[in-house]
Design a protein around this motif. Structure first.
Motif, PDB file in Angstrom:
ATOM      1  N   UNK A  18       0.817  -1.208   0.000  1.00  0.00           N
ATOM      2  CA  UNK A  18       0.000   0.000   0.000  1.00  0.00           C
ATOM      3  C   UNK A  18       0.857   1.268   0.000  1.00  0.00           C
ATOM      4  N   UNK A  19       2.058   1.187   0.589  1.00  0.00           N
ATOM      5  CA  UNK A  19       2.887   2.375   0.726  1.00  0.00           C
ATOM      6  C   UNK A  19       3.924   2.576  -0.352  1.00  0.00           C
ATOM      7  N   UNK A  20       4.224   1.538  -1.108  1.00  0.00           N
ATOM      8  CA  UNK A  20       5.243   1.651  -2.147  1.00  0.00           C
ATOM      9  C   UNK A  20       4.767   2.542  -3.293  1.00  0.00           C
ATOM     10  N   UNK A  78       3.862   3.032   9.461  1.00  0.00           N
ATOM     11  CA  UNK A  78       5.138   2.317   9.552  1.00  0.00           C
ATOM     12  C   UNK A  78       6.191   3.182  10.241  1.00  0.00           C
ATOM     13  N   UNK A  79       6.210   4.474   9.924  1.00  0.00           N
ATOM     14  CA  UNK A  79       7.176   5.383  10.547  1.00  0.00           C
ATOM     15  C   UNK A  79       6.949   5.487  12.051  1.00  0.00           C
ATOM     16  N   UNK A  80       5.683   5.565  12.458  1.00  0.00           N
ATOM     17  CA  UNK A  80       5.353   5.641  13.878  1.00  0.00           C
ATOM     18  C   UNK A  80       5.847   4.408  14.621  1.00  0.00           C
ATOM     19  N   UNK A  81       5.534   3.234  14.096  1.00  0.00           N
ATOM     20  CA  UNK A  81       5.914   1.992  14.774  1.00  0.00           C
ATOM     21  C   UNK A  81       7.426   1.781  14.740  1.00  0.00           C
ATOM     22  N   UNK A  82       8.082   2.226  13.674  1.00  0.00           N
ATOM     23  CA  UNK A  82       9.519   2.013  13.548  1.00  0.00           C
ATOM     24  C   UNK A  82      10.309   2.899  14.501  1.00  0.00           C
ATOM     25  N   UNK A  83       9.824   4.100  14.756  1.00  0.00           N
ATOM     26  CA  UNK A  83      10.580   5.060  15.548  1.00  0.00           C
ATOM     27  C   UNK A  83      10.365   4.917  17.048  1.00  0.00           C
ATOM     28  N   UNK A  84       9.501   4.009  17.459  1.00  0.00           N
ATOM     29  CA  UNK A  84       9.348   3.700  18.884  1.00  0.00           C
ATOM     30  C   UNK A  84      10.127   2.419  19.159  1.00  0.00           C
ATOM     31  N   UNK A 143       7.239  -4.981  12.700  1.00  0.00           N
ATOM     32  CA  UNK A 143       6.313  -4.471  11.692  1.00  0.00           C
ATOM     33  C   UNK A 143       6.795  -3.143  11.121  1.00  0.00           C
ATOM     34  N   UNK A 144       7.182  -2.215  11.988  1.00  0.00           N
ATOM     35  CA  UNK A 144       7.632  -0.912  11.515  1.00  0.00           C
ATOM     36  C   UNK A 144       8.892  -0.995  10.676  1.00  0.00           C
ATOM     37  N   UNK A 145       9.875  -1.756  11.153  1.00  0.00           N
ATOM     38  CA  UNK A 145      11.141  -1.866  10.418  1.00  0.00           C
ATOM     39  C   UNK A 145      10.953  -2.578   9.089  1.00  0.00           C
ATOM     40  N   UNK A 146      10.231  -3.697   9.098  1.00  0.00           N
ATOM     41  CA  UNK A 146      10.086  -4.488   7.877  1.00  0.00           C
ATOM     42  C   UNK A 146       9.229  -3.770   6.838  1.00  0.00           C
ATOM     43  N   UNK A 147       8.249  -2.988   7.285  1.00  0.00           N
ATOM     44  CA  UNK A 147       7.451  -2.228   6.314  1.00  0.00           C
ATOM     45  C   UNK A 147       8.342  -1.283   5.526  1.00  0.00           C
ATOM     46  N   UNK A 148       9.206  -0.568   6.226  1.00  0.00           N
ATOM     47  CA  UNK A 148      10.136   0.353   5.548  1.00  0.00           C
ATOM     48  C   UNK A 148      11.075  -0.427   4.617  1.00  0.00           C
ATOM     49  N   UNK A 149      11.610  -1.551   5.111  1.00  0.00           N
ATOM     50  CA  UNK A 149      12.536  -2.341   4.300  1.00  0.00           C
ATOM     51  C   UNK A 149      11.833  -2.915   3.070  1.00  0.00           C
TER      52      UNK A 149
END
Length: 261
Positions: free
Chosen positions: A94-96, A113-119, A148-154
């Motif tokens: 959805x984000x790509x 994804x940014x919210x979950x990754x930065x916590x 979830x946050x890290x892998x979404x970005x990756x």
């Protein structure tokens, strides 16, 4: 021209290290950290560890209990990463920029994804303690949210990097969205995505030790229990099993990467 380029690059590097040095000195002054005393304490710390912090024959009696806690930690880490990867794949699609349905959903997916990754996972554990208390479930959700946050970005970066050309080709032929995803995006992205998942499993196994201290579960809790009760020989045995398991997981992960990449 080339000489000017390298000179500018050298000046930028010197400026960066100067700023870093200034920040370091400022931090030392603000925290009143005694550098000399810190380095002087290192030999005493090493001497104490060599004299007290090592497994003994008596501590081997606790090895089955330690292995049981270690297995629990490994399973929680793998489960949190695997389920997190499934959700991450959906949000990454959805984000790509290559596969998003529209810009609005793409922005929402990236923001989540940014919210979950930065916590940090430790912060997630502290937040979740209020809801679930000290339990394995708290550790699981903390690792799940971080994964979830890290892998979404990756996954977003992987999709944009390896699938752009093939997606454009399929769109030119009139292929529908499902065909593009299952015939182009996923097949071309899976090897790199698996590599990221394996990396996240390694990271979560390391993080799970700290999470266990907070949630009262797994190998982290086992270490804390024996360390606080001054059973340093058993605590050191816990550390040894953690190190061996991490090295083993990393070896398996590296082998799988060589096979799939």
């Amino acid at each position: 021209m080339q000489a000017d380029f390298f000179a500018k690059k050298r000046r930028n590097s010197i400026g960066f290290f100067a700023i870093l040095a200034a920040i370091t000195v400022g931090a030392i002054i603000i925290t009143e950290y005694d550098i000399v005393k810190g380095f002087e304490s290192l030999p005493r710390a090493v001497t104490w560890a060599l004299g007290n912090f090592y497994p003994t024959q008596e501590s081997l009696v606790k090895l089955p209990d330690i292995l049981s806690s270690l297995i629990e930690t490994l399973l929680v880490s793998i489960a949190a990463t695997s389920i997190g990867a499934v959700f991450a794949l959906f949000f990454a699609l959805m984000g790509s920029n290559t596969t998003r349905v529209n810009a609005f959903f793409g922005s929402i997916s990236r923001a989540i994804a940014t919210l979950f990754r930065n916590i940090d996972v430790a912060a997630w554990a502290l937040i979740l303690l209020f809801s679930f208390g000290q339990s394995s479930l708290t550790g699981y959700f903390a690792l799940f949210f971080g994964s979830f946050g890290f892998l979404t970005r990756a996954f977003v970066e992987t999709i944009d990097e390896v699938s752009g050309g093939s997606v454009e080709a399929l769109r030119a032929t009139g292929a529908n969205y499902a065909s593009i995803i299952f015939q182009s995006v996923i097949p071309s992205s899976v090897p790199q995505m698996l590599s990221w998942v394996l990396f996240m499993i390694e990271t979560n196994i390391r993080s799970a030790t700290l999470i266990g201290l907070l949630t009262g579960s797994g190998i982290g809790f086992t270490f804390n229990l024996y360390y606080k009760s001054l059973n340093y020989d058993i605590a050191s045995l816990v550390v040894v099993t953690i190190i061996i398991s991490i090295l083993l997981i990393e070896s398996i992960s590296n082998y799988v990467r060589r096979v799939i990449l």
